[in-house]
Design a protein around this motif. Structure first.
Motif, PDB file in Angstrom:
ATOM      1  N   ASN A 251      20.185  11.467  67.672  1.00  0.00           N
ATOM      2  CA  ASN A 251      20.842  10.161  67.609  1.00  0.00           C
ATOM      3  C   ASN A 251      22.330  10.306  67.278  1.00  0.00           C
ATOM      4  N   TYR A 252      22.702  11.468  66.747  1.00  0.00           N
ATOM      5  CA  TYR A 252      24.075  11.677  66.292  1.00  0.00           C
ATOM      6  C   TYR A 252      24.923  12.459  67.286  1.00  0.00           C
ATOM      7  N   ILE A 253      24.283  13.285  68.102  1.00  0.00           N
ATOM      8  CA  ILE A 253      25.033  14.169  68.992  1.00  0.00           C
ATOM      9  C   ILE A 253      24.368  14.224  70.361  1.00  0.00           C
ATOM     10  N   LYS A 254      25.151  14.679  71.356  1.00  0.00           N
ATOM     11  CA  LYS A 254      24.637  14.890  72.702  1.00  0.00           C
ATOM     12  C   LYS A 254      24.642  16.385  72.982  1.00  0.00           C
ATOM     13  N   ILE A 255      23.456  16.962  73.131  1.00  0.00           N
ATOM     14  CA  ILE A 255      23.324  18.390  73.394  1.00  0.00           C
ATOM     15  C   ILE A 255      23.094  18.600  74.881  1.00  0.00           C
ATOM     16  N   ASP A 256      23.902  19.499  75.480  1.00  0.00           N
ATOM     17  CA  ASP A 256      23.730  19.804  76.899  1.00  0.00           C
ATOM     18  C   ASP A 256      23.853  21.311  77.109  1.00  0.00           C
ATOM     19  N   LYS A 257      23.980  21.728  78.363  1.00  0.00           N
ATOM     20  CA  LYS A 257      23.990  23.166  78.666  1.00  0.00           C
ATOM     21  C   LYS A 257      25.267  23.865  78.226  1.00  0.00           C
ATOM     22  N   GLN A 258      26.226  23.111  77.699  1.00  0.00           N
ATOM     23  CA  GLN A 258      27.447  23.696  77.150  1.00  0.00           C
ATOM     24  C   GLN A 258      27.396  23.743  75.617  1.00  0.00           C
ATOM     25  N   SER A 259      26.218  23.495  75.064  1.00  0.00           N
ATOM     26  CA  SER A 259      26.072  23.397  73.603  1.00  0.00           C
ATOM     27  C   SER A 259      25.491  24.684  73.012  1.00  0.00           C
ATOM     28  N   TYR A 260      26.037  25.062  71.860  1.00  0.00           N
ATOM     29  CA  TYR A 260      25.554  26.211  71.096  1.00  0.00           C
ATOM     30  C   TYR A 260      25.060  25.673  69.753  1.00  0.00           C
ATOM     31  N   ILE A 261      23.823  25.949  69.411  1.00  0.00           N
ATOM     32  CA  ILE A 261      23.218  25.413  68.197  1.00  0.00           C
ATOM     33  C   ILE A 261      23.100  26.515  67.152  1.00  0.00           C
ATOM     34  N   VAL A 262      23.665  26.270  65.973  1.00  0.00           N
ATOM     35  CA  VAL A 262      23.567  27.213  64.862  1.00  0.00           C
ATOM     36  C   VAL A 262      22.873  26.499  63.709  1.00  0.00           C
ATOM     37  N   ILE A 263      21.698  26.994  63.333  1.00  0.00           N
ATOM     38  CA  ILE A 263      20.895  26.345  62.294  1.00  0.00           C
ATOM     39  C   ILE A 263      21.013  27.166  61.013  1.00  0.00           C
ATOM     40  N   VAL A 264      21.745  26.624  60.055  1.00  0.00           N
ATOM     41  CA  VAL A 264      21.963  27.307  58.765  1.00  0.00           C
ATOM     42  C   VAL A 264      21.830  26.279  57.636  1.00  0.00           C
ATOM     43  N   THR A 265      20.715  25.542  57.632  1.00  0.00           N
ATOM     44  CA  THR A 265      20.509  24.530  56.597  1.00  0.00           C
ATOM     45  C   THR A 265      20.067  25.213  55.302  1.00  0.00           C
ATOM     46  N   ARG A 266      19.724  24.409  54.307  1.00  0.00           N
ATOM     47  CA  ARG A 266      19.436  24.953  52.985  1.00  0.00           C
ATOM     48  C   ARG A 266      17.959  25.224  52.732  1.00  0.00           C
ATOM     49  N   GLY A 267      17.114  25.114  53.774  1.00  0.00           N
ATOM     50  CA  GLY A 267      15.703  25.363  53.513  1.00  0.00           C
ATOM     51  C   GLY A 267      14.854  25.448  54.764  1.00  0.00           C
ATOM     52  N   HIS A 268      13.666  26.077  54.643  1.00  0.00           N
ATOM     53  CA  HIS A 268      12.740  26.254  55.761  1.00  0.00           C
ATOM     54  C   HIS A 268      12.424  24.941  56.461  1.00  0.00           C
ATOM     55  N   ALA A 269      12.119  23.927  55.664  1.00  0.00           N
ATOM     56  CA  ALA A 269      11.663  22.657  56.236  1.00  0.00           C
ATOM     57  C   ALA A 269      12.749  22.024  57.101  1.00  0.00           C
ATOM     58  N   PHE A 270      13.994  22.078  56.637  1.00  0.00           N
ATOM     59  CA  PHE A 270      15.092  21.498  57.408  1.00  0.00           C
ATOM     60  C   PHE A 270      15.355  22.312  58.682  1.00  0.00           C
ATOM     61  N   ASP A 271      15.301  23.645  58.544  1.00  0.00           N
ATOM     62  CA  ASP A 271      15.486  24.506  59.715  1.00  0.00           C
ATOM     63  C   ASP A 271      14.438  24.204  60.775  1.00  0.00           C
ATOM     64  N   LYS A 272      13.219  24.094  60.337  1.00  0.00           N
ATOM     65  CA  LYS A 272      12.106  23.824  61.267  1.00  0.00           C
ATOM     66  C   LYS A 272      12.273  22.460  61.930  1.00  0.00           C
ATOM     67  N   GLU A 273      12.735  21.477  61.180  1.00  0.00           N
ATOM     68  CA  GLU A 273      12.916  20.131  61.719  1.00  0.00           C
ATOM     69  C   GLU A 273      14.002  20.120  62.801  1.00  0.00           C
ATOM     70  N   VAL A 274      15.105  20.804  62.527  1.00  0.00           N
ATOM     71  CA  VAL A 274      16.181  20.875  63.513  1.00  0.00           C
ATOM     72  C   VAL A 274      15.727  21.654  64.739  1.00  0.00           C
ATOM     73  N   LEU A 275      15.087  22.803  64.505  1.00  0.00           N
ATOM     74  CA  LEU A 275      14.658  23.645  65.616  1.00  0.00           C
ATOM     75  C   LEU A 275      13.685  22.924  66.535  1.00  0.00           C
ATOM     76  N   SER A 276      12.766  22.175  65.962  1.00  0.00           N
ATOM     77  CA  SER A 276      11.775  21.472  66.787  1.00  0.00           C
ATOM     78  C   SER A 276      12.438  20.470  67.728  1.00  0.00           C
ATOM     79  N   GLN A 277      13.566  19.906  67.313  1.00  0.00           N
ATOM     80  CA  GLN A 277      14.265  18.926  68.149  1.00  0.00           C
ATOM     81  C   GLN A 277      15.144  19.595  69.202  1.00  0.00           C
ATOM     82  N   VAL A 278      15.889  20.636  68.803  1.00  0.00           N
ATOM     83  CA  VAL A 278      16.815  21.250  69.764  1.00  0.00           C
ATOM     84  C   VAL A 278      16.078  22.048  70.834  1.00  0.00           C
TER      85      VAL A 278
END
Length: 348
Positions: A251-278
């Motif tokens: 809802n906050y960003i538009k991810i496309d084929k020019q996007s690079y995702i770096v997941i460095v949150t503060r915990g397993h649960a947050f990392d998993k939540e972001v990863l499941s969406q991206v």
């Protein structure tokens, strides 16, 4: 700063300058076709076309361009005695365009204002420049911009033929010189609106955002903690977004084929939540920080939710090139090195 930002800022501030662009490269010559460098009136530069005496010779050439307010195409053969003269270890052939951009020319200012606006809005476009023949001075300085839906510049029959060619193959246009009769045109796609989205605003993210901007990625940082996600801590980032939580990041960003995702949150649960969406997007790169144990834990949770091994094979985890990094600075270097590898590595 992006080279087009620098161009527009100089023109806006009424400072004329020369712009050097590599038109053609063969062999082991430095940098790639389309690489640009600004040469100011005091002969200081912004950007680089390869350094060394080759670059110095181009700067020297700009003296004539400044005096005559023209553009010149210069051919360098680095594969024989010229290579030795220019201080190059490896040989190669180059053509370089050096053009005068006049800050009093309203058409030029308007053209680069449009370019600046397109880049700000992440709109892909192709820049077309009429160029002269090697060693011949050209005073036209004509330019055109073509997007997928619009066109800027003076229309004529020749440019319409080029536009037709560009539009038919818009997403796959390569930097090239298009010859039409006696005239030549430099065709340059600006399709590289590559954005790094950094999820998490901790110490590693802080160092990483500095480096990703240094290598010309648009950089966006997201976190749910305003005391971490703010412009005071991320002065170089293009955007810092404070989100409510990590549950609805699309809802906050538009991810496309020019996007690079770096997941460095503060915990397993947050990392998993972001990863499941991206993983549901067509992001060019997805990386997640953490040990093998943590990675396997997150993967198991996602597979329990229906994700496949093929889905998870897209993820670079643990993130970064293996250089035995330990400090936040070292980890950031390993991550941005992997981003560059993904960006530059030839596709099979």
């Amino acid at each position: 700063m992006d080279i087009y930002d620098s161009i527009y800022n100089l023109l806006k501030n009424k400072e004329s300058f020369c712009l050097a662009t590599i038109l053609y490269k063969e062999g082991s010559a430095p940098r790639e076709e389309g690489t640009k460098m600004i040469i100011k009136k005091d002969f200081s530069i912004i950007g680089t076309i390869g350094g060394g005496l080759f670059e110095a010779s181009t700067i020297k050439l700009s003296k004539d361009v400044f005096e005559k307010k023209c553009s010149i195409v210069k051919y360098f053969n680095l594969s024989n005695k010229d290579s030795s003269f220019l201080g190059m270890v490896c040989g190669g052939k180059l053509k370089v365009l050096v053009e005068y951009l006049d800050a009093e020319n309203e058409k030029i200012i308007e053209m680069y204002k449009n370019i600046w606006n397109f880049k700000e809005q992440s709109i892909d476009f192709v820049l077309i420049t009429k160029i002269g023949h090697t060693g011949i001075e050209n005073y036209d300085n004509e330019k055109w911009i073509c997007t997928e839906t619009s066109f800027y510049g003076n229309e004529n029959d020749e440019i319409q033929l080029i536009l037709k060619n560009v539009r038919e193959n818009f997403k796959n246009v390569k930097t090239s010189v298009f010859k039409l009769g006696e005239d030549k045109y430099l065709v340059e796609p600006v399709l590289n609106h590559e954005t790094v989205y950094i999820f998490g605003a901790g110490h590693v993210s802080q160092k990483l955002a500095q480096l990703t901007k240094m290598v010309e990625f648009k950089t966006v940082v997201l976190d749910d903690r305003i005391e971490f996600a703010n412009k005071q801590r991320f002065k170089n980032a293009d955007e810092v977004k404070v989100i409510h939580d990590f549950n609805n990041i699309l809802n906050y960003i538009k991810i496309d084929k020019q996007s690079y995702i770096v997941i460095v949150t503060r915990g397993h649960a947050f990392d998993k939540e972001v990863l499941s969406q991206v993983l549901r997007t067509n992001a060019k790169y997805i990386g997640m920080i953490g040990s093998r144990t943590k990675t396997n834990y997150v993967y198991k949770k996602l597979m329990d939710e229906g994700y496949t091994k093929e889905d998870l094979a897209r993820v670079h985890a643990p993130i970064g090139l293996q250089i035995h990094a330990d400090t936040p600075e070292e980890i950031a270097i390993s991550i941005v090195s992997e981003l560059i590898k993904e960006r530059r590595e030839p596709k099979k």
